[in-house]
Design a protein around this motif. Sequence first.
Motif, PDB file in Angstrom:
ATOM      1  N   LEU A 215       0.897  -1.187   0.016  1.00 28.55           N
ATOM      2  CA  LEU A 215       0.006   0.040  -0.098  1.00 28.55           C
ATOM      3  C   LEU A 215       0.871   1.357   0.018  1.00 28.55           C
ATOM      4  N   THR A 216       0.329   2.468  -0.331  1.00 24.43           N
ATOM      5  CA  THR A 216       0.816   3.821  -0.244  1.00 24.43           C
ATOM      6  C   THR A 216       0.448   4.314   1.020  1.00 24.43           C
ATOM      7  N   PRO A 217       1.013   5.424   1.423  1.00 26.09           N
ATOM      8  CA  PRO A 217       0.551   6.001   2.433  1.00 26.09           C
ATOM      9  C   PRO A 217      -0.969   6.647   2.496  1.00 26.09           C
ATOM     10  N   ARG A 218      -1.311   7.095   1.171  1.00 23.88           N
ATOM     11  CA  ARG A 218      -2.602   7.326   0.925  1.00 23.88           C
ATOM     12  C   ARG A 218      -3.442   6.404   1.119  1.00 23.88           C
ATOM     13  N   GLU A 219      -3.190   5.122   0.568  1.00 21.48           N
ATOM     14  CA  GLU A 219      -4.047   3.936   0.632  1.00 21.48           C
ATOM     15  C   GLU A 219      -3.997   3.569   2.261  1.00 21.48           C
ATOM     16  N   THR A 220      -2.986   3.542   2.904  1.00 15.66           N
ATOM     17  CA  THR A 220      -2.892   3.149   4.282  1.00 15.66           C
ATOM     18  C   THR A 220      -3.895   4.043   4.994  1.00 15.66           C
ATOM     19  N   LEU A 221      -3.546   5.331   4.993  1.00 13.53           N
ATOM     20  CA  LEU A 221      -4.786   6.126   5.656  1.00 13.53           C
ATOM     21  C   LEU A 221      -6.216   5.877   5.509  1.00 13.53           C
ATOM     22  N   ASP A 222      -6.384   5.910   4.114  1.00 17.32           N
ATOM     23  CA  ASP A 222      -7.905   5.452   3.734  1.00 17.32           C
ATOM     24  C   ASP A 222      -8.290   4.161   4.349  1.00 17.32           C
ATOM     25  N   PHE A 223      -7.298   3.053   4.336  1.00 16.32           N
ATOM     26  CA  PHE A 223      -7.728   1.956   4.984  1.00 16.32           C
ATOM     27  C   PHE A 223      -8.087   2.140   6.471  1.00 16.32           C
TER      28      PHE A 223
ATOM     29  N   GLY B 199     -14.644   3.897  10.591  1.00 19.31           N
ATOM     30  CA  GLY B 199     -16.072   4.436  10.077  1.00 19.31           C
ATOM     31  C   GLY B 199     -16.121   5.638   9.274  1.00 19.31           C
ATOM     32  N   LEU B 200     -15.209   6.188   8.969  1.00 22.45           N
ATOM     33  CA  LEU B 200     -15.116   7.491   8.264  1.00 22.45           C
ATOM     34  C   LEU B 200     -15.696   7.225   6.790  1.00 22.45           C
ATOM     35  N   GLY B 201     -16.598   8.112   6.428  1.00 24.14           N
ATOM     36  CA  GLY B 201     -17.059   8.210   5.087  1.00 24.14           C
ATOM     37  C   GLY B 201     -15.975   8.765   3.903  1.00 24.14           C
ATOM     38  N   ALA B 202     -16.197   8.707   2.837  1.00 29.08           N
ATOM     39  CA  ALA B 202     -15.274   8.973   1.743  1.00 29.08           C
ATOM     40  C   ALA B 202     -14.694  10.611   1.869  1.00 29.08           C
ATOM     41  N   ALA B 203     -15.682  11.297   2.135  1.00 26.85           N
ATOM     42  CA  ALA B 203     -15.349  12.754   2.190  1.00 26.85           C
ATOM     43  C   ALA B 203     -14.713  12.910   3.501  1.00 26.85           C
ATOM     44  N   GLN B 204     -14.837  12.200   4.719  1.00 24.98           N
ATOM     45  CA  GLN B 204     -14.107  12.577   5.846  1.00 24.98           C
ATOM     46  C   GLN B 204     -12.699  11.916   5.750  1.00 24.98           C
ATOM     47  N   ARG B 205     -12.436  10.867   4.954  1.00 27.47           N
ATOM     48  CA  ARG B 205     -11.251  10.138   4.782  1.00 27.47           C
ATOM     49  C   ARG B 205     -10.420  11.010   3.883  1.00 27.47           C
ATOM     50  N   ALA B 206     -10.899  11.764   2.657  1.00 28.56           N
ATOM     51  CA  ALA B 206     -10.234  12.494   1.870  1.00 28.56           C
ATOM     52  C   ALA B 206      -9.791  13.950   2.872  1.00 28.56           C
ATOM     53  N   ALA B 207     -10.648  14.216   3.591  1.00 29.95           N
ATOM     54  CA  ALA B 207     -10.299  15.511   4.395  1.00 29.95           C
ATOM     55  C   ALA B 207      -9.106  15.113   5.647  1.00 29.95           C
TER      56      ALA B 207
ATOM     57  N   TRP C 193      -7.001  12.707   5.085  1.00 25.99           N
ATOM     58  CA  TRP C 193      -5.844  12.695   4.462  1.00 25.99           C
ATOM     59  C   TRP C 193      -5.136  13.836   3.969  1.00 25.99           C
ATOM     60  N   LYS C 194      -5.669  14.810   3.691  1.00 27.31           N
ATOM     61  CA  LYS C 194      -5.434  16.167   3.437  1.00 27.31           C
ATOM     62  C   LYS C 194      -4.692  16.674   4.843  1.00 27.31           C
ATOM     63  N   LYS C 195      -5.195  16.911   5.626  1.00 29.65           N
ATOM     64  CA  LYS C 195      -4.993  17.231   6.925  1.00 29.65           C
ATOM     65  C   LYS C 195      -3.414  16.532   7.466  1.00 29.65           C
ATOM     66  N   LEU C 196      -3.671  15.214   7.352  1.00 36.35           N
ATOM     67  CA  LEU C 196      -2.507  14.567   8.120  1.00 36.35           C
ATOM     68  C   LEU C 196      -1.390  14.364   7.101  1.00 36.35           C
ATOM     69  N   ALA C 197      -1.605  14.548   5.725  1.00 36.03           N
ATOM     70  CA  ALA C 197      -0.336  14.523   4.865  1.00 36.03           C
ATOM     71  C   ALA C 197       0.347  15.845   4.893  1.00 36.03           C
ATOM     72  N   GLU C 198      -0.376  16.979   5.478  1.00 35.10           N
ATOM     73  CA  GLU C 198       0.200  18.194   5.524  1.00 35.10           C
ATOM     74  C   GLU C 198       0.807  18.206   6.842  1.00 35.10           C
TER      75      GLU C 198
ATOM     76  N   GLU D 106       3.955  15.862   6.458  1.00 36.78           N
ATOM     77  CA  GLU D 106       4.732  15.966   5.409  1.00 36.78           C
ATOM     78  C   GLU D 106       4.727  14.561   4.548  1.00 36.78           C
ATOM     79  N   LEU D 107       3.566  14.265   4.238  1.00 41.16           N
ATOM     80  CA  LEU D 107       3.520  12.948   3.405  1.00 41.16           C
ATOM     81  C   LEU D 107       3.083  12.919   2.205  1.00 41.16           C
ATOM     82  N   GLY D 108       3.094  14.501   1.717  1.00 44.30           N
ATOM     83  CA  GLY D 108       2.698  14.612   0.106  1.00 44.30           C
ATOM     84  C   GLY D 108       3.724  14.191  -0.954  1.00 44.30           C
ATOM     85  N   GLU D 109       4.808  14.222  -0.563  1.00 41.19           N
ATOM     86  CA  GLU D 109       5.721  13.815  -1.459  1.00 41.19           C
ATOM     87  C   GLU D 109       6.066  12.214  -1.541  1.00 41.19           C
ATOM     88  N   ILE D 110       5.387  11.414  -0.504  1.00 44.08           N
ATOM     89  CA  ILE D 110       5.520  10.262  -0.526  1.00 44.08           C
ATOM     90  C   ILE D 110       4.241   9.386  -0.664  1.00 44.08           C
TER      91      ILE D 110
END
Length: 185
Positions: free
Chosen positions: A69-77, A83-91, A93-98, A101-105
């Motif tokens: 998996l990638t970091p994005r996929e790991t956090l989605d998992f 129990g987070l919905g798709a929009a919550q998971r996307a938000a 990811w954005k918050k935690l990646a920033e 500093e996970l954006g580059e990887i």
Amino acid sequence: SLNLDIAPNEVFGFLGRNGAGKTTTIKILCSLLRPTHGEASILGESARTRKARRLIGYLPENPYFYEYLTPRETLDFYGRLHGLGAAQRAAEWKKLAELLELGEIADQRVRGFSKGMRQRLGFAVALVGDPPVLILDEPMSGLDPLGRRAVRELILRLRDEEKTIFFSSHVLGDVQQICDRVGIL
């Protein structure tokens, strides 16, 4: 026999030599082990309940991830597990990646990650769902000086965001720099 009280919004350092029981205590708090005697509670809830487990973000000393998996996929998992919905998971990811500093990887497979990259991802996983209590088992173990500094700064930032942080270490310098109180086992 161990009796600990950790105040809300404090950084509590849990010290002890290797083999003293720090990780065992953490596993009891996370309900991964049952105590032989007594009780453990998280914010007034028995540590053995589902409600208490939802209050905790846990970073083990050596976090394990699905290597493909990638970091994005790991956090989605992990977001799905919470129990987070798709929009919550996307938000999330954005918050935690920033924050970490996970954006580059974001789209690299975990299998090639260094210890520092794995620790950052592990921290992100521990923060999924915005738990009020963080339990960190040797969060700076194996990190270089820059990585250690980044983790110290992150812990202090999370405390300022009103998180309660319990972390184990055997490095007095790390504990001295960031802890409000300490316990020695």
